[in-house]
Design a protein around this motif. Structure first.
Motif, PDB file in Angstrom:
ATOM      1  N   PHE A   2       0.848  -1.183   0.000  1.00 51.37           N
ATOM      2  CA  PHE A   2       0.000   0.000   0.000  1.00 51.37           C
ATOM      3  C   PHE A   2       0.886   1.237   0.000  1.00 51.37           C
ATOM      4  CE2 PHE A   2       0.532  -1.425   4.381  1.00 51.37           C
ATOM      5  CZ  PHE A   2       0.899  -0.281   5.051  1.00 51.37           C
ATOM      6  N   ARG A   3       0.311   2.329  -0.469  1.00 54.48           N
ATOM      7  CA  ARG A   3       1.027   3.610  -0.554  1.00 54.48           C
ATOM      8  C   ARG A   3       0.174   4.656   0.166  1.00 54.48           C
ATOM      9  NH1 ARG A   3       2.426   3.873  -5.910  1.00 54.48           N
ATOM     10  NH2 ARG A   3       4.447   3.050  -5.338  1.00 54.48           N
ATOM     11  N   LEU A   4       0.856   5.462   0.984  1.00 57.20           N
ATOM     12  CA  LEU A   4       0.174   6.492   1.761  1.00 57.20           C
ATOM     13  C   LEU A   4       0.917   7.818   1.629  1.00 57.20           C
ATOM     14  CD1 LEU A   4      -0.392   4.421   5.029  1.00 57.20           C
ATOM     15  CD2 LEU A   4      -2.128   5.030   3.337  1.00 57.20           C
ATOM     16  N   PRO A   5       0.216   8.936   1.871  1.00 58.75           N
ATOM     17  CA  PRO A   5       0.899  10.231   1.876  1.00 58.75           C
ATOM     18  C   PRO A   5       1.978  10.261   2.963  1.00 58.75           C
ATOM     19  CG  PRO A   5      -1.485  10.503   1.924  1.00 58.75           C
ATOM     20  CD  PRO A   5      -1.217   9.055   2.126  1.00 58.75           C
ATOM     21  N   ALA A   6       3.058  10.941   2.698  1.00 56.71           N
ATOM     22  CA  ALA A   6       4.161  11.047   3.656  1.00 56.71           C
ATOM     23  C   ALA A   6       3.829  12.098   4.706  1.00 56.71           C
ATOM     24  CB  ALA A   6       5.458  11.381   2.929  1.00 56.71           C
ATOM     25  N   LEU A   7       2.889  11.752   5.557  1.00 55.22           N
ATOM     26  CA  LEU A   7       2.417  12.633   6.617  1.00 55.22           C
ATOM     27  C   LEU A   7       2.426  11.874   7.936  1.00 55.22           C
ATOM     28  CD1 LEU A   7      -0.764  13.972   4.795  1.00 55.22           C
ATOM     29  CD2 LEU A   7       1.430  15.169   5.051  1.00 55.22           C
ATOM     30  N   SER A   8       2.675  12.566   9.015  1.00 54.37           N
ATOM     31  CA  SER A   8       2.631  11.927  10.332  1.00 54.37           C
ATOM     32  C   SER A   8       1.287  11.265  10.581  1.00 54.37           C
ATOM     33  CB  SER A   8       2.920  12.946  11.428  1.00 54.37           C
ATOM     34  OG  SER A   8       4.249  13.404  11.322  1.00 54.37           O
ATOM     35  N   ALA A   9       0.222  11.858  10.066  1.00 51.07           N
ATOM     36  CA  ALA A   9      -1.121  11.303  10.249  1.00 51.07           C
ATOM     37  C   ALA A   9      -1.284   9.944   9.570  1.00 51.07           C
ATOM     38  CB  ALA A   9      -2.167  12.277   9.719  1.00 51.07           C
ATOM     39  N   SER A  10      -0.432   9.611   8.614  1.00 46.56           N
ATOM     40  CA  SER A  10      -0.519   8.333   7.902  1.00 46.56           C
ATOM     41  C   SER A  10       0.080   7.166   8.686  1.00 46.56           C
ATOM     42  CB  SER A  10       0.189   8.426   6.548  1.00 46.56           C
ATOM     43  OG  SER A  10      -0.435   9.378   5.719  1.00 46.56           O
ATOM     44  N   VAL A  11       0.832   7.456   9.726  1.00 44.26           N
ATOM     45  CA  VAL A  11       1.493   6.393  10.484  1.00 44.26           C
ATOM     46  C   VAL A  11       0.469   5.444  11.097  1.00 44.26           C
ATOM     47  CG1 VAL A  11       3.014   5.884  12.438  1.00 44.26           C
ATOM     48  CG2 VAL A  11       3.536   7.805  10.918  1.00 44.26           C
ATOM     49  N   ALA A  12      -0.577   5.972  11.681  1.00 46.62           N
ATOM     50  CA  ALA A  12      -1.606   5.122  12.292  1.00 46.62           C
ATOM     51  C   ALA A  12      -2.293   4.257  11.236  1.00 46.62           C
ATOM     52  CB  ALA A  12      -2.628   5.975  13.037  1.00 46.62           C
ATOM     53  N   ASP A  13      -2.515   4.801  10.058  1.00 44.86           N
ATOM     54  CA  ASP A  13      -3.119   4.035   8.968  1.00 44.86           C
ATOM     55  C   ASP A  13      -2.207   2.874   8.570  1.00 44.86           C
ATOM     56  OD1 ASP A  13      -4.687   3.136   6.856  1.00 44.86           O
ATOM     57  OD2 ASP A  13      -4.455   4.943   5.654  1.00 44.86           O
ATOM     58  N   ALA A  14      -0.918   3.139   8.430  1.00 45.67           N
ATOM     59  CA  ALA A  14       0.046   2.089   8.080  1.00 45.67           C
ATOM     60  C   ALA A  14       0.053   1.002   9.146  1.00 45.67           C
ATOM     61  CB  ALA A  14       1.441   2.688   7.908  1.00 45.67           C
ATOM     62  N   ARG A  15       0.066   1.401  10.388  1.00 41.45           N
ATOM     63  CA  ARG A  15       0.059   0.443  11.498  1.00 41.45           C
ATOM     64  C   ARG A  15      -1.195  -0.434  11.456  1.00 41.45           C
ATOM     65  NH1 ARG A  15       1.525   3.946  15.198  1.00 41.45           N
ATOM     66  NH2 ARG A  15      -0.579   4.644  15.587  1.00 41.45           N
ATOM     67  N   GLY A  16      -2.329   0.174  11.229  1.00 37.77           N
ATOM     68  CA  GLY A  16      -3.583  -0.577  11.154  1.00 37.77           C
ATOM     69  C   GLY A  16      -3.612  -1.554   9.991  1.00 37.77           C
ATOM     70  N   ARG A  17      -3.075  -1.152   8.852  1.00 40.35           N
ATOM     71  CA  ARG A  17      -3.042  -2.046   7.692  1.00 40.35           C
ATOM     72  C   ARG A  17      -2.122  -3.237   7.927  1.00 40.35           C
ATOM     73  NH1 ARG A  17      -3.943   1.053   2.193  1.00 40.35           N
ATOM     74  NH2 ARG A  17      -5.240   2.781   2.878  1.00 40.35           N
ATOM     75  N   VAL A  18      -0.979  -2.993   8.563  1.00 36.59           N
ATOM     76  CA  VAL A  18      -0.058  -4.089   8.869  1.00 36.59           C
ATOM     77  C   VAL A  18      -0.706  -5.056   9.852  1.00 36.59           C
ATOM     78  CG1 VAL A  18       2.125  -4.640  10.032  1.00 36.59           C
ATOM     79  CG2 VAL A  18       2.043  -2.842   8.284  1.00 36.59           C
ATOM     80  N   ARG A  19      -1.310  -4.522  10.889  1.00 40.38           N
ATOM     81  CA  ARG A  19      -1.973  -5.376  11.886  1.00 40.38           C
ATOM     82  C   ARG A  19      -3.068  -6.228  11.235  1.00 40.38           C
ATOM     83  NH1 ARG A  19      -1.828  -5.459  17.105  1.00 40.38           N
ATOM     84  NH2 ARG A  19      -0.944  -3.384  17.325  1.00 40.38           N
ATOM     85  N   ALA A  20      -3.866  -5.620  10.377  1.00 39.04           N
ATOM     86  CA  ALA A  20      -4.950  -6.357   9.722  1.00 39.04           C
ATOM     87  C   ALA A  20      -4.409  -7.464   8.813  1.00 39.04           C
ATOM     88  CB  ALA A  20      -5.831  -5.388   8.928  1.00 39.04           C
ATOM     89  N   ARG A  21      -3.360  -7.167   8.048  1.00 32.41           N
ATOM     90  CA  ARG A  21      -2.797  -8.180   7.144  1.00 32.41           C
ATOM     91  C   ARG A  21      -2.235  -9.359   7.929  1.00 32.41           C
ATOM     92  NH1 ARG A  21      -1.303  -7.987   1.869  1.00 32.41           N
ATOM     93  NH2 ARG A  21      -3.311  -6.923   1.864  1.00 32.41           N
ATOM     94  N   LEU A  22      -1.515  -9.080   9.008  1.00 30.86           N
ATOM     95  CA  LEU A  22      -0.943 -10.158   9.802  1.00 30.86           C
ATOM     96  C   LEU A  22      -2.031 -10.985  10.482  1.00 30.86           C
ATOM     97  CD1 LEU A  22       2.200  -8.403  11.317  1.00 30.86           C
ATOM     98  CD2 LEU A  22       2.069  -9.923   9.329  1.00 30.86           C
ATOM     99  N   ARG A  23      -3.103 -10.338  10.861  1.00 31.25           N
ATOM    100  CA  ARG A  23      -4.244 -11.064  11.424  1.00 31.25           C
ATOM    101  C   ARG A  23      -4.857 -11.968  10.361  1.00 31.25           C
ATOM    102  NH1 ARG A  23      -7.185  -7.028  13.540  1.00 31.25           N
ATOM    103  NH2 ARG A  23      -6.154  -7.210  15.540  1.00 31.25           N
ATOM    104  N   GLU A  24      -5.009 -11.460   9.133  1.00 31.14           N
ATOM    105  CA  GLU A  24      -5.521 -12.280   8.022  1.00 31.14           C
ATOM    106  C   GLU A  24      -4.644 -13.504   7.795  1.00 31.14           C
ATOM    107  OE1 GLU A  24      -5.724  -9.897   4.493  1.00 31.14           O
ATOM    108  OE2 GLU A  24      -7.168  -8.497   5.376  1.00 31.14           O
TER     109      GLU A  24
END
Length: 129
Positions: A2-24
């Motif tokens: 996945f690709r996200l804007p290079a913003l501090s606000a995107s860090v939580a989104d990246a973390r959530g996506r990683v957690r969801a994928r590993l759970r899958e």
């Protein structure tokens, strides 16, 4: 990937996506927590230390390890190295944490010719079949 804007606000989104994928993938809570901390540190470094507009994250299940890659668009001032932060410093411990949690980590030039891929491999402890 996945690709996200290079913003501090995107860090939580990246973390959530990683957690969801590993759970899958059926991987345990401890590995998910470690991977989330690693992606937080690597993504935050890409935001703070490069002039990227977008940051790409990828996860690969390599059997004995999960490989997490964070790719920036370049112009960082140097290769990432752990920093010896002083006790009174608020930041500067991220790569030290990554080095403790990961079986291996490093960086390589991005395939596109600009930017850098910072990667970490986390050991997977799968139950026997």
């Amino acid at each position: 990937m996945f690709r996200l804007p290079a913003l501090s606000a995107s860090v939580a989104d990246a973390r959530g996506r990683v957690r969801a994928r590993l759970r899958e993938w059926g991987l345990g809570a401890e590995l998910r927590d470690d991977a989330c901390l690693v992606v937080t540190e690597l993504f935050t470094n890409a935001v703070r230390h490069t002039d990227s507009e977008k940051i790409t994250c990828a996860l690969h299940d390599a059997g004995l390890v999960i490989r997490l890659e964070v790719t920036d668009q370049g112009c960082g001032d140097r290769d990432p190295v752990p920093y010896a932060a002083q006790d009174d410093e608020e930041g500067g411990r991220g790569l030290l944490l990554v080095s403790v949690l990961a079986a291996a980590w490093g960086s390589d030039p991005a395939a596109e010719g600009t930017g850098r891929v910072v990667w970490a491999e986390l050991a997977v402890h799968r139950p026997p079949c």
